[in-house]
Design a protein around this motif. Structure first.
Motif, PDB file in Angstrom:
ATOM      1  N   LYS B  76      37.585  40.624  31.933  1.00 45.38           N
ATOM      2  CA  LYS B  76      38.682  40.398  32.875  1.00 45.38           C
ATOM      3  C   LYS B  76      39.820  39.602  32.238  1.00 45.38           C
ATOM      4  O   LYS B  76      40.852  39.384  32.854  1.00 45.38           O
ATOM      5  CB  LYS B  76      38.153  39.694  34.124  1.00 45.38           C
ATOM      6  N   LYS B  82      40.670  45.017  31.620  1.00 42.64           N
ATOM      7  CA  LYS B  82      40.448  44.296  32.878  1.00 42.64           C
ATOM      8  C   LYS B  82      40.554  45.185  34.121  1.00 42.64           C
ATOM      9  O   LYS B  82      40.075  44.810  35.190  1.00 42.64           O
ATOM     10  CB  LYS B  82      41.422  43.120  32.995  1.00 42.64           C
ATOM     11  N   ARG B  83      41.161  46.367  33.979  1.00 42.52           N
ATOM     12  CA  ARG B  83      41.346  47.216  35.164  1.00 42.52           C
ATOM     13  C   ARG B  83      40.193  48.203  35.378  1.00 42.52           C
ATOM     14  O   ARG B  83      40.189  48.943  36.353  1.00 42.52           O
ATOM     15  CB  ARG B  83      42.655  47.979  35.066  1.00 42.52           C
ATOM     16  N   PRO B  85      37.021  49.446  36.846  1.00 44.23           N
ATOM     17  CA  PRO B  85      36.202  48.959  37.959  1.00 44.23           C
ATOM     18  C   PRO B  85      34.779  48.645  37.494  1.00 44.23           C
ATOM     19  O   PRO B  85      34.190  49.418  36.728  1.00 44.23           O
ATOM     20  CB  PRO B  85      36.188  50.130  38.941  1.00 44.23           C
ATOM     21  N   SER B 101      30.955  36.871  40.455  1.00 46.09           N
ATOM     22  CA  SER B 101      31.294  38.283  40.241  1.00 46.09           C
ATOM     23  C   SER B 101      32.565  38.652  40.998  1.00 46.09           C
ATOM     24  O   SER B 101      33.473  39.286  40.441  1.00 46.09           O
ATOM     25  CB  SER B 101      30.136  39.175  40.690  1.00 46.09           C
ATOM     26  N   PHE B 102      32.622  38.262  42.271  1.00 43.56           N
ATOM     27  CA  PHE B 102      33.816  38.623  43.049  1.00 43.56           C
ATOM     28  C   PHE B 102      35.045  37.827  42.598  1.00 43.56           C
ATOM     29  O   PHE B 102      36.163  38.329  42.687  1.00 43.56           O
ATOM     30  CB  PHE B 102      33.544  38.472  44.549  1.00 43.56           C
ATOM     31  N   ASP B 103      34.820  36.617  42.128  1.00 48.05           N
ATOM     32  CA  ASP B 103      35.943  35.865  41.560  1.00 48.05           C
ATOM     33  C   ASP B 103      36.505  36.593  40.337  1.00 48.05           C
ATOM     34  O   ASP B 103      37.649  36.361  39.942  1.00 48.05           O
ATOM     35  CB  ASP B 103      35.494  34.454  41.147  1.00 48.05           C
ATOM     36  N   HIS B 104      35.669  37.429  39.736  1.00 43.45           N
ATOM     37  CA  HIS B 104      36.121  38.204  38.571  1.00 43.45           C
ATOM     38  C   HIS B 104      36.364  39.671  38.942  1.00 43.45           C
ATOM     39  O   HIS B 104      36.191  40.567  38.120  1.00 43.45           O
ATOM     40  CB  HIS B 104      35.111  38.062  37.423  1.00 43.45           C
ATOM     41  N   GLN B 105      36.758  39.850  40.193  1.00 46.25           N
ATOM     42  CA  GLN B 105      37.271  41.148  40.688  1.00 46.25           C
ATOM     43  C   GLN B 105      36.312  42.329  40.525  1.00 46.25           C
ATOM     44  O   GLN B 105      36.757  43.423  40.149  1.00 46.25           O
ATOM     45  CB  GLN B 105      38.619  41.491  40.023  1.00 46.25           C
ATOM     46  N   ALA B 107      34.201  45.494  41.711  1.00 45.00           N
ATOM     47  CA  ALA B 107      34.473  46.462  42.781  1.00 45.00           C
ATOM     48  C   ALA B 107      33.326  46.502  43.789  1.00 45.00           C
ATOM     49  O   ALA B 107      33.481  47.024  44.896  1.00 45.00           O
ATOM     50  CB  ALA B 107      34.681  47.841  42.169  1.00 45.00           C
TER      51      ALA B 107
END
Lengths: 226, 137
Positions: B76, B82-83, B85, B101-105, B107
């Motif tokens: 990320k 980083k894009r 998914p 995990s969600f803090d690091h986007q 999916a």
């Protein structure tokens, strides 16, 4: 009370005893009680449903349960009897015998009772693999993983290598899930959490190695690789 | 950057890999899949194949050498990677892992379930995501 069994199958031909068992189960939410009244229905049910514990009367329609040994290979079982157990029929002693009518106190002991045997693995998922290559790979993998774990666990415990032990336990969880060993799967998760905190419960490790040995004994012995 | 259509699955447990392949095969999807057994190998592959990136990365968290969380952190922070998914597929129900995990986007985050039917449903959702999601061109 720790609830070990959720799906209980009761084989009984006496309506009064059936009603009593239904009442006992109603007092313990979380228990799914299923009733069958003859050996054939019992076999059919065991073959097609999840059963955590089989409770059966010693005699069904005058016939002794020991004449149907196939019933007892599938799941832990407990015998109920009006009188004494008939030893002349028995090749092996049942894990637990309780008198009828079953009391609430006995019932609660019974659903928290662990017979002196490890949880029985199911090969249902394994047998459902149609692809022979995957099936062979899966068998080799399970056999190797369990054998290796049996060698590595005592060494890790002796040397207090909790991180290594945690890695071994972590990888076993998925294998027990595949063999539908719910209690052992839960045990691996609990043990892993304890190990992450630096805590070692030797009883849990002992139970785990028993379960590994048992799973290994149930798996087909030969490699299926073509 | 060109997006390829394969799934990159970072997982060190061979049993999980077989389950994953079987589930995809049972779904009838012919999804190209590449596997590496730790985050470091996955990372090394991605940075040397920057022109053929996966459409989705499925990520286990507990792996040797570089674990899933370290992999997430690193990817990320990368301008091109980083894009992609990332869907976490882990046995961890730990809140810290989920939050990280969600803090690091990521999916999505799936906990590996006990029973095979539920597992197959999850893989079906991942396959549907792979099939229908639009990724940056």
């Amino acid at each position: 009370m720790a609830l070990i069994y959720e799906h209980i199958l009761y084989l009984e031909d006496d309506p009064l005893d059936i009603r009593n068992m239904q009442w006992l189960a109603e007092q313990n939410p979380g228990i799914m009680l299923h009733i069958v009244t003859d050996f054939e229905s019992c076999k059919a049910y065991l073959a097609s449903h999840r059963v955590d514990l089989l409770i059966l009367d010693q005699f069904i329609h005058g016939e002794h349960y020991a004449k149907h040994p196939g019933l007892l290979n599938v799941t832990p079982y407990i015998i109920l009897t009006n009188g004494s157990l008939q030893p002349s029929f028995l090749k092996e002693k049942p894990p637990l015998v309780l008198p009828k009518p079953l009391t609430l106190s006995d019932f609660e002991k019974l659903v928290g009772f662990t017979p002196d045997q490890a949880e029985r693995p199911s090969l249902q998922n394994f047998d459902s693999i149609d692809n022979q290559k995957y099936r062979a790979e899966m068998l080799d993998l399970l056999q190797n993983e369990f054998k290796t774990a049996l060698e590595r666990i005592p060494i890790a415990v002796d040397h207090n290598k909790l991180g290594e032990l945690r890695d071994i336990v972590h990888k076993l969880g998925g294998k027990f899930a595949f063999l539908q060993m719910k209690r052992t799967h839960t045990l691996t998760r609990t043990l892993e959490k304890h190990l992450a905190k630096g805590q070692l419960d030797t009883q849990q490790v002992f139970d785990l190695t028993e379960a590994i040995s048992h799973a290994l004994s149930i798996l087909p012995k030969q490699s299926l690789r073509i | 950057m060109e997006n390829s259509s394969y799934i990159l699955y970072l997982e060190d447990d061979p049993l999980e890999l077989i389950k994953f392949k079987m589930a995809l095969s049972d779904l009838g999807h012919n999804i190209p899949m590449l596997n590496f057994e730790n985050g470091q190998l996955g990372w090394d592959y991605l940075v040397t194949h920057i022109n053929v990136l996966p459409k989705v990365i499925v990520l286990d968290l507990r792996m040797p050498v570089m674990n899933g969380l370290e992999f997430l952190e690193r990817i990320k922070d990368h301008i091109s990677l980083k894009r992609i998914p990332i869907i976490v597929l882990s046995s961890s129900e730990n809140q810290d892992d989920i939050l990280f995990s969600f803090d690091h986007q990521v999916a999505g985050y799936f906990v590996k379930p006990f029973d095979l039917d539920t597992y197959n449903e999850i893989i079906s959702k991942i396959a549907a995501y792979w099939q229908s999601s639009k990724t940056p061109g």
